[in-house]
Design an enzyme around this catalytic site. Structure first.
Site, PDB file in Angstrom:
ATOM      1  N   GLU A  23     -15.248   5.223   0.204  1.00  0.00           N
ATOM      2  CA  GLU A  23     -14.614   4.253  -0.692  1.00  0.00           C
ATOM      3  C   GLU A  23     -13.907   3.165   0.113  1.00  0.00           C
ATOM      4  O   GLU A  23     -13.682   3.310   1.313  1.00  0.00           O
ATOM      5  CB  GLU A  23     -13.625   4.959  -1.610  1.00  0.00           C
ATOM      6  CG  GLU A  23     -12.591   5.778  -0.866  1.00  0.00           C
ATOM      7  CD  GLU A  23     -11.207   5.694  -1.464  1.00  0.00           C
ATOM      8  OE1 GLU A  23     -10.760   4.560  -1.710  1.00  0.00           O
ATOM      9  OE2 GLU A  23     -10.585   6.744  -1.639  1.00  0.00           O
ATOM     10  N   LYS A  84      -8.775  -4.062  -7.181  1.00  0.00           N
ATOM     11  CA  LYS A  84      -9.054  -2.632  -7.149  1.00  0.00           C
ATOM     12  C   LYS A  84      -9.823  -2.340  -8.436  1.00  0.00           C
ATOM     13  O   LYS A  84      -9.275  -2.456  -9.528  1.00  0.00           O
ATOM     14  CB  LYS A  84      -7.752  -1.835  -7.097  1.00  0.00           C
ATOM     15  CG  LYS A  84      -7.916  -0.332  -7.114  1.00  0.00           C
ATOM     16  CD  LYS A  84      -6.530   0.334  -7.084  1.00  0.00           C
ATOM     17  CE  LYS A  84      -6.632   1.835  -7.170  1.00  0.00           C
ATOM     18  NZ  LYS A  84      -5.289   2.475  -7.210  1.00  0.00           N
ATOM     19  N   VAL A 104     -12.409   5.928  -6.392  1.00  0.00           N
ATOM     20  CA  VAL A 104     -13.284   7.104  -6.342  1.00  0.00           C
ATOM     21  C   VAL A 104     -14.348   7.007  -7.428  1.00  0.00           C
ATOM     22  O   VAL A 104     -15.542   7.205  -7.178  1.00  0.00           O
ATOM     23  CB  VAL A 104     -12.460   8.403  -6.492  1.00  0.00           C
ATOM     24  CG1 VAL A 104     -13.378   9.612  -6.734  1.00  0.00           C
ATOM     25  CG2 VAL A 104     -11.606   8.651  -5.252  1.00  0.00           C
ATOM     26  N   ASP A 136      -2.119   8.733 -19.336  1.00  0.00           N
ATOM     27  CA  ASP A 136      -2.490   8.099 -18.073  1.00  0.00           C
ATOM     28  C   ASP A 136      -3.299   9.103 -17.251  1.00  0.00           C
ATOM     29  O   ASP A 136      -2.742   9.956 -16.552  1.00  0.00           O
ATOM     30  CB  ASP A 136      -1.235   7.656 -17.314  1.00  0.00           C
ATOM     31  CG  ASP A 136      -1.563   6.749 -16.127  1.00  0.00           C
ATOM     32  OD1 ASP A 136      -2.762   6.593 -15.820  1.00  0.00           O
ATOM     33  OD2 ASP A 136      -0.623   6.209 -15.522  1.00  0.00           O
ATOM     34  N   SER A 138      -6.708   9.413 -14.705  1.00  0.00           N
ATOM     35  CA  SER A 138      -7.613   8.629 -13.866  1.00  0.00           C
ATOM     36  C   SER A 138      -9.063   8.727 -14.339  1.00  0.00           C
ATOM     37  O   SER A 138      -9.541   9.804 -14.730  1.00  0.00           O
ATOM     38  CB  SER A 138      -7.516   9.121 -12.417  1.00  0.00           C
ATOM     39  OG  SER A 138      -8.507   8.513 -11.619  1.00  0.00           O
ATOM     40  N   ALA A 139      -9.757   7.591 -14.246  1.00  0.00           N
ATOM     41  CA  ALA A 139     -11.190   7.566 -14.556  1.00  0.00           C
ATOM     42  C   ALA A 139     -11.994   8.400 -13.559  1.00  0.00           C
ATOM     43  O   ALA A 139     -13.163   8.719 -13.820  1.00  0.00           O
ATOM     44  CB  ALA A 139     -11.696   6.127 -14.556  1.00  0.00           C
ATOM     45  N   ASP A 140     -11.382   8.764 -12.425  1.00  0.00           N
ATOM     46  CA  ASP A 140     -12.076   9.612 -11.446  1.00  0.00           C
ATOM     47  C   ASP A 140     -12.553  10.908 -12.095  1.00  0.00           C
ATOM     48  O   ASP A 140     -13.640  11.416 -11.777  1.00  0.00           O
ATOM     49  CB  ASP A 140     -11.156   9.972 -10.276  1.00  0.00           C
ATOM     50  CG  ASP A 140     -10.722   8.777  -9.453  1.00  0.00           C
ATOM     51  OD1 ASP A 140     -11.227   7.663  -9.695  1.00  0.00           O
ATOM     52  OD2 ASP A 140      -9.872   8.960  -8.560  1.00  0.00           O
ATOM     53  N   LYS A 157      -4.170  13.631  -5.414  1.00  0.00           N
ATOM     54  CA  LYS A 157      -2.958  13.057  -4.837  1.00  0.00           C
ATOM     55  C   LYS A 157      -1.731  13.824  -5.323  1.00  0.00           C
ATOM     56  O   LYS A 157      -1.603  14.142  -6.508  1.00  0.00           O
ATOM     57  CB  LYS A 157      -2.857  11.577  -5.198  1.00  0.00           C
ATOM     58  CG  LYS A 157      -3.980  10.737  -4.581  1.00  0.00           C
ATOM     59  CD  LYS A 157      -3.822   9.268  -4.924  1.00  0.00           C
ATOM     60  CE  LYS A 157      -4.911   8.440  -4.239  1.00  0.00           C
ATOM     61  NZ  LYS A 157      -6.249   8.650  -4.797  1.00  0.00           N
TER      62      LYS A 157
END
Length: 303
Positions: A23, A84, A104, A136, A138-140, A157
């Site tokens: 990435e 980003k 990611v 909230d 993440s789209a990951d 993380k």
């Protein structure tokens, strides 16, 4: 999607040699200059030394690139005007001919379209703390449920709600395999107290697992949770204290959405006096090595 694949990467894919996607968010948003360009080159070298061809993915001048040369890496690392992008806003970067670093989720998406099955990163995104109120997430995580790429990371993380992140992955049918561990790593720390049901210490077995999954028609990713090297670990008690302080600062300043992760990481780096940057680089290099070894093993499985 119109993708420009670097000649070295394209040749490796044609010859069915191992390739590892990398990435670009860590370069433009994860580390300061010149640490970022130094780290980017070290990560690519770690992939090469373990038998695979590196393919750093980014958008430059609106072109989706798979594999960057030295000049392109330096442009990405030094430019102050780098978006980003995730799946939802990738088309904006293309239409407006912007520079953009891939998360990611976006790196997985582009890697799969290019024919790359393995991807090394630092830590994945996940469910943010208080995510049950803010949604909230993440789209990951959703990308891993639908995109057939094996992601090697040091867990998620540490700033995230790790138990909820693991639950979400399970719900979405994403296998999480601990590399040499039955405990989910917490990015800067080797342990989190969260148990895993799958573990392997053999890149060859992991490669066979991926091959079996995808051959069975079970689309979607595989997450390999690879703990940070012991000598680079930051104790979880220390890290959690820094994270809580950073979260309080983010709340005071109204930081939300895409801005919260780089904000928190910057605050933690300041608190750690640079220790967290060294740990971040160490764990990404560790993941690059494992991803490369696994990609090599995958390439040797009979068709």
């Amino acid at each position: 999607m119109d993708i420009l694949i670097a000649p070295e990467v394209e040749q490796a894919l044609k010859e069915m040699r191992p390739v590892v996607a990398l990435e670009s968010t860590i370069i433009s948003h994860g580390l300061p200059y010149p640490d970022n360009i130094s780290a980017a080159r070290q990560i690519e070298q770690a992939v090469r030394e373990n038998g695979s061809v590196p393919a750093t993915i980014a958008v430059l001048n609106g072109r989706v690139l798979v594999g960057l040369d030295d000049a392109q890496l330096d442009m990405l690392a030094s430019s102050k005007e780098v978006m980003k992008v995730s799946r939802n806003d990738l088309p904006i970067a293309v239409v407006r001919k912007l520079h953009a670093a891939t998360t990611v989720a976006t790196t997985m998406l582009i890697a799969e379209k290019a024919g790359i099955h393995f991807f090394a990163t630092g830590g994945i995104g996940g469910v943010h703390r208080m995510g049950y109120k803010t949604f909230d997430i993440s789209a990951d995580l959703t990308e891993m449920s639908r995109t057939s790429v094996c992601v090697v990371s040091a867990g998620a993380k540490a700033i995230l709600d790790l138990p909820s992140t693991l639950e979400y992955l399970e719900t979405m049918g994403v296998p999480v395999i601990g590399y040499g561990t039955l405990e989910f790593p917490a990015f800067y720390s080797r342990t989190s107290g969260l148990k895993l049901s799958l573990s392997s210490d053999d890149p060859g077995e992991i490669a066979r697992f991926c091959k079996s999954k995808w051959t069975m028609g079970l689309d979607g990713g595989v997450l390999i949770a690879n703990p940070i090297p012991e000598e680079s670990e930051v104790p979880s008690s220390t890290m959690n204290h820094w994270i809580e302080e950073a979260l309080e600062a983010a709340e005071r300043e109204g930081i939300r959405g895409k801005e919260i992760t780089p904000f928190l990481l910057a605050r933690i780096n300041a608190k750690s006096h640079g220790t967290s940057i060294l740990a971040n680089i160490s764990l990404v290099l560790n993941n690059a090595r494992l991803a490369s070894q696994t990609a090599v093993a995958y390439s040797r499985i009979p068709v």
